[in-house]
Write an enzyme that holds these catalytic residues in place. Structure first.
Site, PDB file in Angstrom:
ATOM      1  N   GLU A 113     117.890 -12.051 -24.752  1.00 22.12           N
ATOM      2  CA  GLU A 113     119.348 -12.496 -24.640  1.00 22.12           C
ATOM      3  C   GLU A 113     120.261 -11.890 -23.437  1.00 22.12           C
ATOM      4  O   GLU A 113     121.333 -11.625 -23.777  1.00 22.12           O
ATOM      5  CB  GLU A 113     119.989 -12.234 -26.158  1.00 22.12           C
ATOM      6  CG  GLU A 113     119.265 -12.875 -27.208  1.00 22.12           C
ATOM      7  CD  GLU A 113     119.948 -12.603 -28.583  1.00 22.12           C
ATOM      8  OE1 GLU A 113     121.271 -12.415 -28.554  1.00 22.12           O
ATOM      9  OE2 GLU A 113     119.075 -12.877 -29.547  1.00 22.12           O
ATOM     10  N   ASN A 135     113.519  -8.537 -32.991  1.00 18.39           N
ATOM     11  CA  ASN A 135     114.342  -8.470 -32.005  1.00 18.39           C
ATOM     12  C   ASN A 135     115.859  -8.018 -32.316  1.00 18.39           C
ATOM     13  O   ASN A 135     116.341  -7.786 -33.402  1.00 18.39           O
ATOM     14  CB  ASN A 135     114.799 -10.208 -31.827  1.00 18.39           C
ATOM     15  CG  ASN A 135     115.506 -10.340 -30.513  1.00 18.39           C
ATOM     16  OD1 ASN A 135     115.343 -10.359 -29.411  1.00 18.39           O
ATOM     17  ND2 ASN A 135     116.648 -11.076 -30.633  1.00 18.39           N
ATOM     18  N   ASP A 187     122.947 -10.770 -21.057  1.00 19.49           N
ATOM     19  CA  ASP A 187     124.086 -11.051 -20.172  1.00 19.49           C
ATOM     20  C   ASP A 187     124.683  -9.554 -20.149  1.00 19.49           C
ATOM     21  O   ASP A 187     124.379  -8.572 -20.560  1.00 19.49           O
ATOM     22  CB  ASP A 187     125.281 -11.983 -21.126  1.00 19.49           C
ATOM     23  CG  ASP A 187     125.382 -11.600 -22.711  1.00 19.49           C
ATOM     24  OD1 ASP A 187     125.096 -10.453 -22.955  1.00 19.49           O
ATOM     25  OD2 ASP A 187     125.731 -12.395 -23.060  1.00 19.49           O
ATOM     26  N   HIS A 222     122.264  -7.573 -24.421  1.00 20.03           N
ATOM     27  CA  HIS A 222     123.798  -7.782 -24.197  1.00 20.03           C
ATOM     28  C   HIS A 222     124.522  -6.329 -23.658  1.00 20.03           C
ATOM     29  O   HIS A 222     124.677  -5.616 -24.270  1.00 20.03           O
ATOM     30  CB  HIS A 222     124.337  -8.428 -25.645  1.00 20.03           C
ATOM     31  CG  HIS A 222     123.819  -9.500 -26.015  1.00 20.03           C
ATOM     32  ND1 HIS A 222     124.031 -10.433 -25.318  1.00 20.03           N
ATOM     33  CD2 HIS A 222     123.137  -9.754 -27.246  1.00 20.03           C
ATOM     34  CE1 HIS A 222     123.391 -11.810 -25.884  1.00 20.03           C
ATOM     35  NE2 HIS A 222     122.683 -11.181 -26.898  1.00 20.03           N
TER      36      HIS A 222
END
Ligand code: XIL
Length: 367
Positions: A281, A216, A283, A252
């Site tokens: 993750e 990841n 955003d 991100h």
């Protein structure tokens, strides 16, 4: 918050009724947070959640949660109804799970697993190995190669065994590459050498033969030297018969850097190697203050990230790194930036929510 699934469904339905009443009063659904009528259909029908829509195309839609946020009952309730998957924001990191050498503490991780079970969410484990948020005893110690290998093996074995059958995937190694595609010189690389990655994957597999094992990282959404390095590494691991099941793209993203070039092609090339991919993750931050134009661009990006995943069969799901601007790591880590999530601080939908929903609904109809 710990209600059984049927109870949740009833609560959701009554929330929809309340929302419909509120909408009738306000003359608009836009300001209604938790429930939302399907735009193209009968407004009396309970709206499907993002996860229910994603499930129609065989994916999950999730959000991370950090332990203290569970005390925010409004937040926890929406997390439990809208999403089908969660990831502990911090609760399973090394500093939390092995605060002293050989002394394991699963309190934080277990709290999230229990919450998830009570609300019908599945859990991604995050993370077995990372250069950051290590306990001081580990990062400040001096270790021989044999000692550190045994520490790493024991950590992975204990943590994976504890969560066997409770998490469906593990981020085995997190953020192991530099931007230029060279290995990050974390403590494991420095003491053990690059072989620590294959070791970690093998130890994880030995501890739980069924859980999906992931690498990841961030800044790997675009085609470029960093994602190339993972492509090469995963190809080699496969060739060497090292267990590797997935590649997690943190995503991100930040408006000021532009949308990652070749995003969908990049997802596809990993899928073609024979691993799952997931957005782990997500955003999308912006320089504050937010305004209508930035929120519209953000919505467009959320839609494109979602669509790209839906276009690639082996893209198994999407996890937001928190779902609301009320609880987000961004303002603390990127001063002057924020507004990164699809729900605002009052748990109201932002345009990003509608963009995600539209892509999921479209794919659900196609399938
Ligand atoms: C972040 C958490 O959200 C914060 O609460 C914590 O203080 C720092 O870590 N990449 C990762 C995540 O893999 O574990 C990070 O989470 C965000 C960046």
């Amino acid at each position: 918050m710990r209600a059984s699934a049927p109870a949740r469904r009833i609560r959701t339905r009554s929330a929809v009724v309340a929302a419909a009443a509120a909408a009738a009063l306000l003359g608009s659904l836009a300001s209604v947070p938790a429930a939302h009528a399907d735009s193209d259909s009968d407004r009396r029908r309970p709206a499907r959640t993002l996860h229910e829509l994603a499930r129609e195309s065989g994916r999950y839609f999730g959000s991370a949660v950090d332990n203290p946020e569970l005390a925010d009952t409004e937040f926890a309730e929406l997390l439990g109804t809208e999403f089908g998957q969660t990831t502990p924001g911090n609760g399973m990191k090394w500093y939390a799970t092995e605060p002293e050498r050989g002394v394991f503490d699963f309190t934080a991780g277990d709290e999230i697993v229990d919450y998830a079970k009570a609300n019908g969410l599945k859990v991604r484990g995050h993370t077995l190995l990372w250069h950051s948020q290590l306990p001081a005893w580990l990062s400040e110690g001096t270790w021989t190669k044999a000692e550190l290998r045994s520490i790493l093996k024991n950590h992975i074995t204990q943590v994976v065994k504890h969560y066997k059958g409770k998490v469906f995937a593990w981020d085995v190694a997190n953020e192991i590459m530099n931007e230029d595609g060279t290995y990050r010189e974390n403590i494991f690389y420095k003491v053990i050498g690059p072989g620590y990655i294959a070791d970690a994957l093998r130890w994880a597999r030995a501890a739980d033969p069924k859980v999906k094992l992931y690498l990841n990282d961030y800044n790997v959404e675009a085609l470029g030297p960093k994602s190339d390095a993972y492509y090469t590494l995963i190809k080699q691991l496969k060739k060497d018969r090292v267990p590797i099941d997935g590649f997690g793209l943190q995503a991100h993203l930040a408006l000021q850097y532009g949308f990652p070039g070749g995003y969908e092609e990049n997802l596809r090339r990993f899928a073609d190697l024979g691993v799952d991919v997931s957005i782990t993750e997500l955003d999308i931050r912006m320089q504050l203050p937010a305004d209508e134009a930035k929120l519209a661009e953000q919505a467009d990006w959320y839609g494109r990230v979602t669509e790209g995943c839906l276009e690639v069969r082996r893209c198994v799901g999407i996890t937001l790194w928190g779902y609301t601007d009320r609880h987000s790591w961004i303002p603390d880590f990127f001063p002057g930036e924020g507004a990164a999530l699809p729900w605002d601080e009052n748990l109201r939908h932002k345009p990003a929510y509608d963009a995600i929903r539209e892509e999921l609904a479209e794919a659900a109809e196609d399938d």
